[in-house]
Design an enzyme around this catalytic site. Structure first.
Site, PDB file in Angstrom:
ATOM      1  N   GLY A  15      -8.990 -11.900 -21.877  1.00  0.00           N
ATOM      2  CA  GLY A  15      -7.911 -13.192 -21.986  1.00  0.00           C
ATOM      3  C   GLY A  15      -8.921 -14.607 -21.732  1.00  0.00           C
ATOM      4  O   GLY A  15      -9.841 -13.988 -22.305  1.00  0.00           O
ATOM      5  N   GLY A  17      -8.752 -16.452 -19.545  1.00  0.00           N
ATOM      6  CA  GLY A  17      -9.837 -16.644 -18.281  1.00  0.00           C
ATOM      7  C   GLY A  17     -10.401 -15.851 -17.601  1.00  0.00           C
ATOM      8  O   GLY A  17     -11.693 -16.358 -17.497  1.00  0.00           O
ATOM      9  N   VAL A  81      -4.394  -1.080 -17.212  1.00  0.00           N
ATOM     10  CA  VAL A  81      -4.250  -1.253 -15.148  1.00  0.00           C
ATOM     11  C   VAL A  81      -2.836  -0.966 -14.808  1.00  0.00           C
ATOM     12  O   VAL A  81      -1.768  -1.731 -14.854  1.00  0.00           O
ATOM     13  CB  VAL A  81      -4.612  -2.048 -14.531  1.00  0.00           C
ATOM     14  N   GLU A 172       5.698 -24.498 -34.495  1.00  0.00           N
ATOM     15  CA  GLU A 172       5.098 -24.141 -35.440  1.00  0.00           C
ATOM     16  C   GLU A 172       4.947 -22.974 -36.796  1.00  0.00           C
ATOM     17  O   GLU A 172       5.142 -22.954 -37.802  1.00  0.00           O
ATOM     18  CB  GLU A 172       3.258 -23.611 -34.911  1.00  0.00           C
ATOM     19  N   ASP A 301      -2.221 -17.458 -17.140  1.00  0.00           N
ATOM     20  CA  ASP A 301      -0.763 -17.524 -17.081  1.00  0.00           C
ATOM     21  C   ASP A 301       0.008 -16.945 -16.533  1.00  0.00           C
ATOM     22  O   ASP A 301       1.120 -16.914 -15.647  1.00  0.00           O
ATOM     23  CB  ASP A 301       0.102 -17.431 -18.537  1.00  0.00           C
ATOM     24  N   ALA A 317      -3.992 -22.673 -23.182  1.00  0.00           N
ATOM     25  CA  ALA A 317      -6.275 -22.136 -22.998  1.00  0.00           C
ATOM     26  C   ALA A 317      -6.523 -22.774 -21.872  1.00  0.00           C
ATOM     27  O   ALA A 317      -7.297 -22.216 -21.106  1.00  0.00           O
ATOM     28  CB  ALA A 317      -6.435 -21.823 -24.264  1.00  0.00           C
TER      29      ALA A 317
HETATM   30  C1  LIG Z   1       1.987 -17.289 -30.011  1.00  0.00           C
HETATM   31  C2  LIG Z   1       1.225 -18.571 -28.849  1.00  0.00           C
HETATM   32  C3  LIG Z   1       0.464 -19.729 -29.121  1.00  0.00           C
HETATM   33  C4  LIG Z   1       0.187 -20.296 -28.304  1.00  0.00           C
HETATM   34  N1  LIG Z   1      -0.592 -21.446 -28.534  1.00  0.00           N
HETATM   35  C5  LIG Z   1      -1.226 -22.197 -27.504  1.00  0.00           C
HETATM   36  C6  LIG Z   1      -1.983 -23.454 -28.151  1.00  0.00           C
HETATM   37  O1  LIG Z   1      -2.090 -23.729 -29.691  1.00  0.00           O
HETATM   38  N2  LIG Z   1      -3.055 -23.918 -27.381  1.00  0.00           N
HETATM   39  C7  LIG Z   1      -2.611 -23.818 -26.037  1.00  0.00           C
HETATM   40  O2  LIG Z   1      -3.357 -23.806 -25.251  1.00  0.00           O
HETATM   41  N3  LIG Z   1      -1.934 -21.721 -25.622  1.00  0.00           N
HETATM   42  C8  LIG Z   1      -1.568 -21.820 -26.746  1.00  0.00           C
HETATM   43  N4  LIG Z   1      -0.999 -20.642 -25.563  1.00  0.00           N
HETATM   44  C9  LIG Z   1      -1.499 -20.455 -24.824  1.00  0.00           C
HETATM   45  C10 LIG Z   1      -2.105 -19.084 -24.535  1.00  0.00           C
HETATM   46  O3  LIG Z   1      -2.678 -18.079 -25.596  1.00  0.00           O
HETATM   47  C11 LIG Z   1      -2.181 -19.063 -23.044  1.00  0.00           C
HETATM   48  O4  LIG Z   1      -1.943 -20.288 -21.845  1.00  0.00           O
HETATM   49  C12 LIG Z   1      -3.680 -18.003 -22.758  1.00  0.00           C
HETATM   50  O5  LIG Z   1      -3.926 -17.296 -23.220  1.00  0.00           O
HETATM   51  C13 LIG Z   1      -3.609 -17.590 -21.374  1.00  0.00           C
HETATM   52  O6  LIG Z   1      -4.882 -16.577 -20.694  1.00  0.00           O
HETATM   53  P1  LIG Z   1      -4.609 -15.779 -19.566  1.00  0.00           P
HETATM   54  O7  LIG Z   1      -6.419 -15.318 -19.813  1.00  0.00           O
HETATM   55  O8  LIG Z   1      -3.960 -16.236 -18.244  1.00  0.00           O
HETATM   56  O9  LIG Z   1      -4.757 -14.610 -21.011  1.00  0.00           O
HETATM   57  P2  LIG Z   1      -4.019 -13.964 -21.797  1.00  0.00           P
HETATM   58  O10 LIG Z   1      -5.000 -14.498 -22.682  1.00  0.00           O
HETATM   59  O11 LIG Z   1      -2.313 -13.550 -22.210  1.00  0.00           O
HETATM   60  O12 LIG Z   1      -5.044 -12.473 -22.071  1.00  0.00           O
HETATM   61  C14 LIG Z   1      -4.342 -11.627 -20.792  1.00  0.00           C
HETATM   62  C15 LIG Z   1      -5.021 -10.312 -21.143  1.00  0.00           C
HETATM   63  O13 LIG Z   1      -4.685  -9.420 -19.936  1.00  0.00           O
HETATM   64  C16 LIG Z   1      -4.694  -7.883 -20.851  1.00  0.00           C
HETATM   65  N5  LIG Z   1      -3.820  -7.536 -20.029  1.00  0.00           N
HETATM   66  C17 LIG Z   1      -2.624  -7.392 -19.484  1.00  0.00           C
HETATM   67  N6  LIG Z   1      -2.179  -6.748 -19.011  1.00  0.00           N
HETATM   68  C18 LIG Z   1      -2.712  -5.392 -18.589  1.00  0.00           C
HETATM   69  C19 LIG Z   1      -3.568  -3.911 -18.260  1.00  0.00           C
HETATM   70  N7  LIG Z   1      -1.825  -3.772 -17.370  1.00  0.00           N
HETATM   71  N8  LIG Z   1      -4.309  -3.763 -18.090  1.00  0.00           N
HETATM   72  C20 LIG Z   1      -5.559  -4.198 -18.373  1.00  0.00           C
HETATM   73  N9  LIG Z   1      -4.714  -5.090 -19.733  1.00  0.00           N
HETATM   74  C21 LIG Z   1      -3.991  -5.981 -19.786  1.00  0.00           C
HETATM   75  C22 LIG Z   1      -4.300  -8.283 -21.876  1.00  0.00           C
HETATM   76  O14 LIG Z   1      -4.456  -7.418 -23.017  1.00  0.00           O
HETATM   77  C23 LIG Z   1      -4.865  -9.885 -22.336  1.00  0.00           C
HETATM   78  O15 LIG Z   1      -6.269  -9.781 -23.081  1.00  0.00           O
HETATM   79  C24 LIG Z   1      -0.166 -20.000 -26.945  1.00  0.00           C
HETATM   80  C25 LIG Z   1       0.388 -19.034 -26.354  1.00  0.00           C
HETATM   81  C26 LIG Z   1       1.257 -17.894 -27.567  1.00  0.00           C
HETATM   82  C27 LIG Z   1       1.372 -16.855 -27.312  1.00  0.00           C
END
Ligand SMILES: Cc1cc2nc3c(=O)[nH]c(=O)nc-3n(C[C@H](O)[C@H](O)[C@H](O)COP(=O)(O)OP(=O)(O)OC[C@H]3O[C@@H](n4cnc5c(N)ncnc54)[C@H](O)[C@@H]3O)c2cc1C
Length: 460
Positions: A15, A17, A81, A172, A301, A317
């Site tokens: 994602g 991060g 994982v 939204e 997150d 994000a």
């Molecule tokens: C509908 C929606 C709208 C949003 N709008 C905004 C916005 O307008 N502005 C903003 O800043 N933020 C927004 N966010 C929040 C933002 O998207 C998150 O804060 C961000 O994606 C977090 O990044 P991350 O890397 O922690 O996790 P994520 O981007 O969620 O990535 C996690 C990744 O881990 C993978 N994964 C999970 N579990 C496993 C496993 N067991 N094995 C292998 N892979 C796994 C998933 O497939 C995914 O690709 C929104 C979120 C959502 C759901």
């Protein structure tokens, strides 16, 4: 270290991060393995556009392999994982254990139904492309079923869409559903008037967009009102069943219910064995490492960390992006220091002293509500309406991954701004809508052609 001469960094999750950590490490003397259960990265902030038929999935997602293809030291594995063996420095997947020297866990979050997982089939949340397609299916199907019923000469009760939770996603979704029913669909149905659709946004707290300043919450509520959304704040949902939502003893009819109320961290956080908070997020050290394991980082997150003012960092994000880049920097600098004779072995204590504490740079927040409707908060500068919406458009196109996606989304938005059209209106998969009852009875001809699981008649 793994047996090979080059240290191995394993990143779980591609994602915001995970991808940013991988890119920031791409030139470091490390081998990197990125593991994700999907073969694509999803730009979650635009998921609601897929859910409301404005964009197609391919426009907001990109293959992880192709995003990282130019970095020869990065391999990508599509795998689930299942856990970790922190003692032996290994990530567990169904296929094999993958060894690491450094581990970055960026597995994100999912929905929380506050102990009512039985509500999920009736009230899908929005986190993945699959969720977005399911929401799109239900919303579009509701209009089709109502039209079919009206065309058969039966009374067609206007549809009720209920969105639970008035954070950015709920706002939204509600705003865009109003826009679709009032504009995009109006001239395309012959027997029903989609503009009569009732859109209800429920919020347990006293105001919409609670993370924003109060004046922006008020402005957002006014903008929702202008779009035709009914907002009820201080309203706690106590029960969801097919065709209805309950707030205490009040039964609210609901043709489609959407869940935007709760977030729960990935269960991978708990499986690290580290302390977690109530949402399942790992209570990380200021350098984002797991207590007792300076070689293991949790970001985005899935991590719980407070800022300098003692306020919990939000699940957005920019936090995940900055944390991904930050841990990459920590790893790079640590590896460099290891090439110096006499450098201390890596440990949390050798990182103490300011430089290795994560500081979030908050550049501001934007939330869209609908066409030309948004709010923006940049410190003390608060903006609403068209200007905020333009800022929102600009930022989202800028951060979307891939030039092709940016161009396509820009064209789609420009087109739909002028024409009100929403081009991705495909109903795929099942034609079952929970709660669509068999009352009034379906005509014999319609029944003959209807798939088994179709229920006709509006939710009462
Ligand atoms: C509908 C929606 C709208 C949003 N709008 C905004 C916005 O307008 N502005 C903003 O800043 N933020 C927004 N966010 C929040 C933002 O998207 C998150 O804060 C961000 O994606 C977090 O990044 P991350 O890397 O922690 O996790 P994520 O981007 O969620 O990535 C996690 C990744 O881990 C993978 N994964 C999970 N579990 C496993 C496993 N067991 N094995 C292998 N892979 C796994 C998933 O497939 C995914 O690709 C929104 C979120 C959502 C759901």
């Amino acid at each position: 270290m793994t047996n090979k001469a080059i240290p191995r960094v394993v990143i779980v999750g591609a994602g915001f991060g995970g991808l940013n950590a991988a890119r920031a490490l791409a030139k470091a003397p490390v081998q990197i393995t990125v593991i994700d259960r999907k073969n694509y990265h999803t730009f979650q902030p635009l998921l609601y556009q897929v859910a409301t038929a404005g964009l197609s999935p391919g426009e907001i997602a990109a293959p992880i392999r192709s995003i990282l293809r130019s970095h020869k030291n990065i391999e990508v594995l599509m795998a689930e994982v299942t856990g970790f063996d922190l003692e032996n420095h290994a990530v567990k997947t169904s296929e094999a254990d993958i060894p690491y020297d450094y581990l970055i866990v960026a597995a994100g979050a999912g929905h929380s139904y506050f102990g009512h997982d039985e509500w999920e089939p009736y009230a899908p949340g929005l986190k993945t492309i699959e969720d977005a397609l399911e929401i799109r299916r239900r919303v579009l199907l509701a209009f089709e079923l109502e039209e079919r019923q009206a065309a058969a000469g039966k009374t067609a009760t206007p549809l009720n869409f209920v969105v639970v939770g008035a954070g950015p996603t709920g706002v939204e979704l509600a705003g865009t559903l109003a826009e679709i029913s009032r504009h995009a669909l109006t001239h395309e149905f012959r027997s029903i008037d989609p503009a009569r659709t009732h859109i209800l946004l429920l919020e347990g707290g006293p105001r919409v967009l609670p993370a924003y300043a109060e004046d922006l919450s008020r402005s957002a509520q006014e903008q929702l009102h202008r779009l035709g959304v009914e907002v009820r704040t201080s309203t706690t949902v106590t029960q969801i069943e097919p065709g209805a939502v309950y707030a205490g003893n009040t039964r609210l009819p609901a043709t489609v219910v959407l869940w935007a109320a709760g977030v729960a961290a990935s269960p991978l956080g708990k499986s690290l064995g580290a302390p977690i908070d109530r949402a399942g997020r790992v209570l990380v050290q200021p350098d984002l490492s797991v207590p007792g394991h300076p070689e293991v980082f949790v970001i985005g997150d899935l991590a719980a960390l407070k800022d300098q003012q003692g306020k919990m960092l939000p699940g957005v994000a920019p936090v995940a992006i900055q944390q991904g880049r930050f841990v990459a920097k920590v790893i790079r600098e640590e590896l460099e220091s290891h090439t110096n004779p006499g450098a201390p072995p890596f440990s949390r204590s050798s990182r103490e002293g300011g430089d290795f504490d994560f500081h979030y740079w908050d550049k501001g927040s934007l939330a869209t509500i609908g066409r030309a409707a948004a709010v923006a908060e940049f410190g003390r500068i608060h903006v609403s309406g068209f200007i905020a919406w333009l800022a929102w458009l600009f930022v989202h196109i800028l951060f979307l991954i891939g030039f092709r996606n940016r161009l396509l989304v820009f064209i789609q938005w420009a087109w739909s701004y002028v024409t009100y059209e929403r081009g991705a209106r495909l109903i795929t998969g099942s034609t079952y809508l929970p709660g669509w009852t068999a009352d009034p009875p379906v005509s014999a001809v319609a029944a003959q052609h209807a798939p088994q699981e179709i229920h006709t008649g509006p939710a009462k």
